[in-house]
Scaffold this motif. Sequence first.
Motif, PDB file in Angstrom:
ATOM      1  N   ALA A 108       0.834  -1.207   0.000  1.00  0.00           N
ATOM      2  CA  ALA A 108       0.000   0.000   0.000  1.00  0.00           C
ATOM      3  C   ALA A 108       0.875   1.266   0.000  1.00  0.00           C
ATOM      4  CB  ALA A 108      -0.934   0.001   1.212  1.00  0.00           C
ATOM      5  N   ASN A 109       1.939   1.245   0.789  1.00  0.00           N
ATOM      6  CA  ASN A 109       2.853   2.383   0.817  1.00  0.00           C
ATOM      7  C   ASN A 109       3.469   2.633  -0.554  1.00  0.00           C
ATOM      8  OD1 ASN A 109       2.387   2.553   3.557  1.00  0.00           O
ATOM      9  ND2 ASN A 109       4.386   1.805   4.165  1.00  0.00           N
ATOM     10  N   LEU A 110       3.900   1.555  -1.206  1.00  0.00           N
ATOM     11  CA  LEU A 110       4.528   1.694  -2.520  1.00  0.00           C
ATOM     12  C   LEU A 110       3.525   2.176  -3.566  1.00  0.00           C
ATOM     13  CD1 LEU A 110       6.845  -1.429  -2.462  1.00  0.00           C
ATOM     14  CD2 LEU A 110       7.555   0.972  -2.501  1.00  0.00           C
ATOM     15  N   LEU A 111       2.306   1.707  -3.478  1.00  0.00           N
ATOM     16  CA  LEU A 111       1.290   2.146  -4.443  1.00  0.00           C
ATOM     17  C   LEU A 111       0.949   3.624  -4.308  1.00  0.00           C
ATOM     18  CD1 LEU A 111      -1.061  -0.977  -4.370  1.00  0.00           C
ATOM     19  CD2 LEU A 111       0.320  -0.172  -6.313  1.00  0.00           C
ATOM     20  N   GLU A 112       1.137   4.163  -3.109  1.00  0.00           N
ATOM     21  CA  GLU A 112       0.848   5.572  -2.865  1.00  0.00           C
ATOM     22  C   GLU A 112       2.073   6.467  -3.011  1.00  0.00           C
ATOM     23  OE1 GLU A 112      -1.071   6.017   0.920  1.00  0.00           O
ATOM     24  OE2 GLU A 112      -2.521   4.451   0.489  1.00  0.00           O
TER      25      GLU A 112
END
Length: 155
Positions: free
Chosen positions: A150-154
């Motif tokens: 999720a962090n990488l996608l954001e």
Amino acid sequence: MTFDECFAKLIGHEGCYSNNPADKGGETKWGISKRAYPSLDIADLTLDDAKTLYKRDYWDRAQCDRLPPAIAYQVFDGAVNSGIGTSIRWLQAAASVAPDGVVGPLTIRAVGDADPMAMLARFNGERLKFMASLSTWDSFGPGWARRIAANLLEA
């Protein structure tokens, strides 16, 4: 990304009160654990109290205000999830500087000179490698991996 923005994003990963016997942190609320803060009354911890601790003990110690925004959030999130020194050592490994667990001028310079997307990939590679080596990976690994994804996608 400011501390307030990062905190708002981070707190979405952290739940309310829990006391999971499989969690080595023990009693936890807002991501603040009894293991890290043995003198605190975790059950009565307010969100504002947690925010104050996060700013002082994680954000400021990692000098996140001096890091590129995308990297600052990753280091902050990693520090909350796995410990401040551990997250800083991941950052230093990703920046190819001696991993002493303290953000100093060499670390700041190396991170600033690096390609942010490459730093992001290397940092999270170090993070996943560490987490997968833990004895609690079977219990908590899928959640940790979803958090990092999720962090990488954001980013």
